[in-house]
Design a protein around this motif. Structure first.
Motif, mmCIF file in Angstrom:
data_model
loop_
_atom_site.group_PDB
_atom_site.id
_atom_site.type_symbol
_atom_site.label_atom_id
_atom_site.label_comp_id
_atom_site.label_asym_id
_atom_site.label_seq_id
_atom_site.Cartn_x
_atom_site.Cartn_y
_atom_site.Cartn_z
ATOM 1 N N TRP A 41 0.744 -1.680 0.504
ATOM 2 C CA TRP A 41 -0.124 -0.168 0.189
ATOM 3 C C TRP A 41 0.667 1.032 -0.411
ATOM 4 C CZ3 TRP A 41 -2.463 1.685 5.025
ATOM 5 C CH2 TRP A 41 -3.483 3.765 4.566
ATOM 6 N N SER A 51 4.822 4.537 -6.630
ATOM 7 C CA SER A 51 3.952 4.230 -6.561
ATOM 8 C C SER A 51 4.552 2.138 -7.844
ATOM 9 C CB SER A 51 2.767 4.048 -7.214
ATOM 10 O OG SER A 51 1.890 4.652 -6.399
ATOM 11 N N THR A 60 0.882 -6.839 -6.063
ATOM 12 C CA THR A 60 0.026 -5.800 -6.506
ATOM 13 C C THR A 60 0.308 -4.603 -5.919
ATOM 14 O OG1 THR A 60 -2.093 -7.187 -6.711
ATOM 15 C CG2 THR A 60 -2.755 -5.149 -6.277
ATOM 16 N N HIS A 62 -1.451 -0.956 -4.164
ATOM 17 C CA HIS A 62 -2.737 -0.402 -4.155
ATOM 18 C C HIS A 62 -1.951 1.218 -3.649
ATOM 19 C CE1 HIS A 62 -6.575 0.546 -2.450
ATOM 20 N NE2 HIS A 62 -6.390 1.036 -1.998
ATOM 21 N N THR A 64 -3.244 4.880 -2.845
ATOM 22 C CA THR A 64 -4.119 6.297 -2.732
ATOM 23 C C THR A 64 -3.531 7.353 -2.303
ATOM 24 O OG1 THR A 64 -4.203 5.337 -0.530
ATOM 25 C CG2 THR A 64 -5.042 4.058 -1.414
ATOM 26 N N PRO A 76 0.278 4.929 -15.063
ATOM 27 C CA PRO A 76 -0.265 3.505 -15.153
ATOM 28 C C PRO A 76 0.652 2.324 -15.010
ATOM 29 C CG PRO A 76 -0.721 4.226 -17.482
ATOM 30 C CD PRO A 76 -0.045 5.205 -16.469
ATOM 31 N N ASN A 79 0.736 -3.277 -12.501
ATOM 32 C CA ASN A 79 0.190 -4.460 -11.407
ATOM 33 C C ASN A 79 -0.118 -3.106 -9.969
ATOM 34 O OD1 ASN A 79 1.761 -6.539 -12.016
ATOM 35 N ND2 ASN A 79 3.605 -6.099 -10.865
ATOM 36 N N LEU A 80 -0.767 -1.671 -10.865
ATOM 37 C CA LEU A 80 -1.119 -0.900 -10.010
ATOM 38 C C LEU A 80 -2.256 -0.539 -10.147
ATOM 39 C CD1 LEU A 80 1.248 2.148 -10.420
ATOM 40 C CD2 LEU A 80 0.458 1.459 -8.023
ATOM 41 N N ARG A 81 -2.988 -0.687 -8.893
ATOM 42 C CA ARG A 81 -4.123 0.329 -9.257
ATOM 43 C C ARG A 81 -4.501 1.464 -7.987
ATOM 44 N NH1 ARG A 81 -6.664 -5.102 -4.703
ATOM 45 N NH2 ARG A 81 -6.318 -3.760 -3.296
ATOM 46 N N TYR A 82 -5.051 2.748 -9.018
ATOM 47 C CA TYR A 82 -4.894 3.793 -8.306
ATOM 48 C C TYR A 82 -6.600 3.748 -7.194
ATOM 49 C CZ TYR A 82 -0.854 4.996 -9.615
ATOM 50 O OH TYR A 82 0.698 4.772 -10.706
ATOM 51 N N ALA A 83 -6.212 4.369 -6.262
ATOM 52 C CA ALA A 83 -8.027 5.465 -5.679
ATOM 53 C C ALA A 83 -7.702 6.217 -4.823
ATOM 54 C CB ALA A 83 -8.044 3.951 -4.708
#
Length: 250
Positions: A41, A51, A60, A62, A64, A76, A79-83
């Motif tokens: 995270w 990130s 992964t 995460h 934020t 982007p 393996n990345l997810r943005y929030a």
């Protein structure tokens, strides 16, 4: 979200374009400290600068940030997810994280609530790290003195109070985790004078001073430093020593 101190959304594009990049050794050291490499995270990720480095080492990441504008500028990676989320409320399930890291961000957090969130989302033995860098060092003490006068003098009254936690290398921040040794690390770059000025223009102190004066104080600073720099396109070595407070969640 009401406690979020947003000093950066208004210039998220400049932040992505001009901020220095973290050394590869930082992501490597934090990954080595994690019990496994399933999920990291990245808290207060800004434009995802760090990130992406973590995503090369974790299945992964995460990432934020409380600023939607910063997330909109983020780079982007598969393996990345943005929030968009505050540091104190990640949206993650309990006990899922191998690493929790805040790079150049923890001084803006409600630390008690953030640490409670860290303990909630951490796996047993997860690594937690607070990373920061303060004023850059140039290859000439005369130039360093000019920059320091501008940072501490002209901008001094205009910095958010939390800035001084960074200047002090996070030494005064509570860090209630078992300490893990971290290697000495620094960000390094070779920049021209316009590139340096572009970076300094992202400083929250410069933005606040511009609002107070009705003009950008970097204009006067540029006139002072230019004769000492030499050819504006001459690249000079710049170094930002990193503070890495690394610990383990039990």
């Amino acid at each position: 979200m009401t406690s979020f101190k947003d000093h950066f959304s208004g210039h998220a594009g400049d932040y992505r374009a001009f901020r220095p990049t973290y050394p590869d050794g930082l992501a490597a050291a934090l990954a080595d400290a994690a019990p496994s490499r399933a999920l990291a995270w990245d808290v207060g990720c800004g434009n995802g600068q760090f990130s992406v480095a973590l995503a090369a080492r974790f299945q992964t990441v995460h990432a934020t940030d409380a600023s939607a504008e910063q997330i909109a500028q983020a780079e982007p990676h598969p393996n990345l997810r943005y929030a968009v989320a505050p540091a104190e409320d990640s949206g993650l399930p309990d006990g899922c994280c191998d690493l929790i890291v805040a790079a150049q961000a923890a001084h803006w957090f409600d630390l008690d609530r953030f640490y409670a969130e860290v303990r909630r989302v951490a796996k047993p033995g997860a690594a937690v790290a607070l990373v920061c860098y303060a004023l850059q060092k140039l290859d000439d003490p005369v130039l360093d003195a000019v920059v320091e006068r501008f940072h501490n003098g002209m901008l001094g009254p205009h910095w958010p109070a939390d800035r001084w936690k960074v200047v002090n290398g996070y030494r005064d921040l509570d860090f209630p985790f078992a300490t893990v040794p971290a290697p000495p690390l620094a960000m390094e770059a070779a920049w021209s004078l316009p590139r340096l000025l572009g970076y300094m223009n992202t400083w929250s102190g410069v933005k606040a001073a511009t609002r107070a004066f009705g003009r950008n104080p970097l204009e006067a600073f540029a006139e002072e430093i230019a004769p000492l720099w030499g050819e504006p396109e001459r690249e000079r070595r710049i170094r930002w020593p990193l503070t890495v407070r690394l610990g383990r969640v039990k």
